[in-house]
Design a protein around this motif. Structure first.
Motif, PDB file in Angstrom:
ATOM      1  N   VAL A  78      40.357  55.540  34.551  1.00  0.00           N
ATOM      2  CA  VAL A  78      40.521  54.216  35.151  1.00  0.00           C
ATOM      3  C   VAL A  78      40.071  53.144  34.166  1.00  0.00           C
ATOM      4  N   GLU A  79      40.890  52.102  34.017  1.00  0.00           N
ATOM      5  CA  GLU A  79      40.546  51.021  33.117  1.00  0.00           C
ATOM      6  C   GLU A  79      39.269  50.322  33.570  1.00  0.00           C
ATOM      7  N   GLU A  80      38.577  49.701  32.614  1.00  0.00           N
ATOM      8  CA  GLU A  80      37.420  48.877  32.963  1.00  0.00           C
ATOM      9  C   GLU A  80      37.919  47.488  33.303  1.00  0.00           C
ATOM     10  N   TYR A  81      37.651  47.058  34.520  1.00  0.00           N
ATOM     11  CA  TYR A  81      38.111  45.748  34.966  1.00  0.00           C
ATOM     12  C   TYR A  81      36.993  44.715  34.887  1.00  0.00           C
ATOM     13  N   PHE A  82      37.373  43.516  34.475  1.00  0.00           N
ATOM     14  CA  PHE A  82      36.453  42.377  34.447  1.00  0.00           C
ATOM     15  C   PHE A  82      36.880  41.396  35.527  1.00  0.00           C
ATOM     16  N   GLU A  83      35.920  40.921  36.307  1.00  0.00           N
ATOM     17  CA  GLU A  83      36.231  39.968  37.368  1.00  0.00           C
ATOM     18  C   GLU A  83      35.897  38.562  36.876  1.00  0.00           C
ATOM     19  N   ILE A  84      36.904  37.716  36.861  1.00  0.00           N
ATOM     20  CA  ILE A  84      36.783  36.382  36.286  1.00  0.00           C
ATOM     21  C   ILE A  84      37.294  35.339  37.279  1.00  0.00           C
ATOM     22  N   ARG A  85      36.614  34.210  37.337  1.00  0.00           N
ATOM     23  CA  ARG A  85      37.069  33.090  38.163  1.00  0.00           C
ATOM     24  C   ARG A  85      37.526  31.955  37.251  1.00  0.00           C
ATOM     25  N   TYR A  86      38.727  31.478  37.499  1.00  0.00           N
ATOM     26  CA  TYR A  86      39.257  30.324  36.777  1.00  0.00           C
ATOM     27  C   TYR A  86      39.334  29.140  37.742  1.00  0.00           C
ATOM     28  N   GLU A  87      39.129  27.953  37.223  1.00  0.00           N
ATOM     29  CA  GLU A  87      39.201  26.751  38.041  1.00  0.00           C
ATOM     30  C   GLU A  87      40.069  25.715  37.337  1.00  0.00           C
ATOM     31  N   GLY A  88      40.863  25.009  38.114  1.00  0.00           N
ATOM     32  CA  GLY A  88      41.741  24.010  37.512  1.00  0.00           C
ATOM     33  C   GLY A  88      42.267  23.037  38.544  1.00  0.00           C
ATOM     34  N   PHE A  89      43.178  22.183  38.094  1.00  0.00           N
ATOM     35  CA  PHE A  89      43.739  21.154  38.959  1.00  0.00           C
ATOM     36  C   PHE A  89      45.257  21.245  38.966  1.00  0.00           C
ATOM     37  N   GLY A  90      45.819  21.107  40.160  1.00  0.00           N
ATOM     38  CA  GLY A  90      47.255  21.115  40.313  1.00  0.00           C
ATOM     39  C   GLY A  90      47.788  19.713  40.475  1.00  0.00           C
ATOM     40  N   PRO A  91      49.097  19.563  40.727  1.00  0.00           N
ATOM     41  CA  PRO A  91      49.701  18.256  40.946  1.00  0.00           C
ATOM     42  C   PRO A  91      48.971  17.484  42.045  1.00  0.00           C
TER      43      PRO A  91
END
Length: 256
Positions: A78-91
């Protein structure tokens, strides 16, 4: 339309339901596999796995798929998974939070950034958006299990903080839902109490709940929906949250 709770309705009307369901099962299986790998294959001893299985069952995932995902988590390859949160702005200045589980951080960051930039948004720094949301527990039941008053009373007694009702799409035969919110640390206890009374919940999970909603109208609606779909279509992305509010008229025009 507040937030993006009826987002799936657009996918149905555009004939995307089969693709959307396949994507959903893939994301649910991935979460089960990760939970199994991290905390073991026994849901009684692994709260994260228990929630992942509950959500899979709530979405009618076949038992064989669930068991296969659990076993995959115990495999040596099983691959090693990294949990990441991205934040940004939409229209329109809409705040967007993207939760990803990836075995390649560079690929995930590149694809998320591209989805934002190609659809009228921009990726921000960690913390640039999340302060506008609260991380809370969310439990969903079909409206048919109880009337509004009974669900509210039971939820408050169980330790929940709020209950709202979301309408379904009658044209698509989709039933509405009671959405119960509670403190994230109380999620397991509140869910267990309510399930003893109303049966198995449709979903039990931690979500990012907007503190306030940002109105979006006109041409920005279509661009925002393209951004949401582009992010959700990424294999590394598990969940997408946003704080937009769109009128029923604009949603109807988009779905037509």
């Amino acid at each position: 339309m507040a937030g993006h709770s009826k987002w799936a309705n657009i996918q149905h009307r555009k004939g995307r339901q089969d693709k959307a369901r396949g994507k959903l099962f893939s994301k649910l299986s991935k979460e089960i596999t990760i939970a199994s790998k991290i905390g073991g294959p026994d849901p009684a001893m692994n709260p994260r796995l228990r929630l992942a299985i509950a959500n899979a069952k709530g979405q009618s995932m076949p038992k064989d798929n669930i068991e296969r995902a659990i076993k995959k988590g115990q495999g040596g390859d099983v691959e090693e998974y990294f949990e990441i949160r991205y934040e940004g702005f939409g229209p329109g200045g809409v705040g967007v939070i993207v939760e990803a589980s990836t075995d390649n951080k560079n690929r995930a960051a590149s694809e998320v950034r591209a989805a934002f930039s190609k659809n009228g948004g921009n990726l921000g720094e960690t913390g640039s958006v999340s302060f506008m949301f609260d991380q809370v527990g969310e439990i969903r039941f079909p409206l048919s299990v109880a009337d509004e008053e009974a669900m509210l009373e039971a939820a408050i007694e169980a330790g929940a903080e709020d209950v709202v009702q979301e309408e379904g799409d009658e044209d698509e035969g989709e039933e509405g839902e009671h959405v119960v919110y509670c403190a994230r640390d109380d999620l397991a206890a509140v869910a267990e109490t309510l399930e003893e009374r109303f049966g198995e919940a449709k979903s039990v999970k931690i979500v990012w709940k907007p503190q306030n909603l940002t109105p979006v109208d006109g041409e920005k609606v279509a661009t925002l929906m393209k951004l949401m779909e582009a992010l959700d279509d990424l294999d590394d992305v598990q969940n997408v949250y946003a704080n937009f509010e769109i009128s029923d008229e604009d949603m109807a025009a988009l779905a037509s």
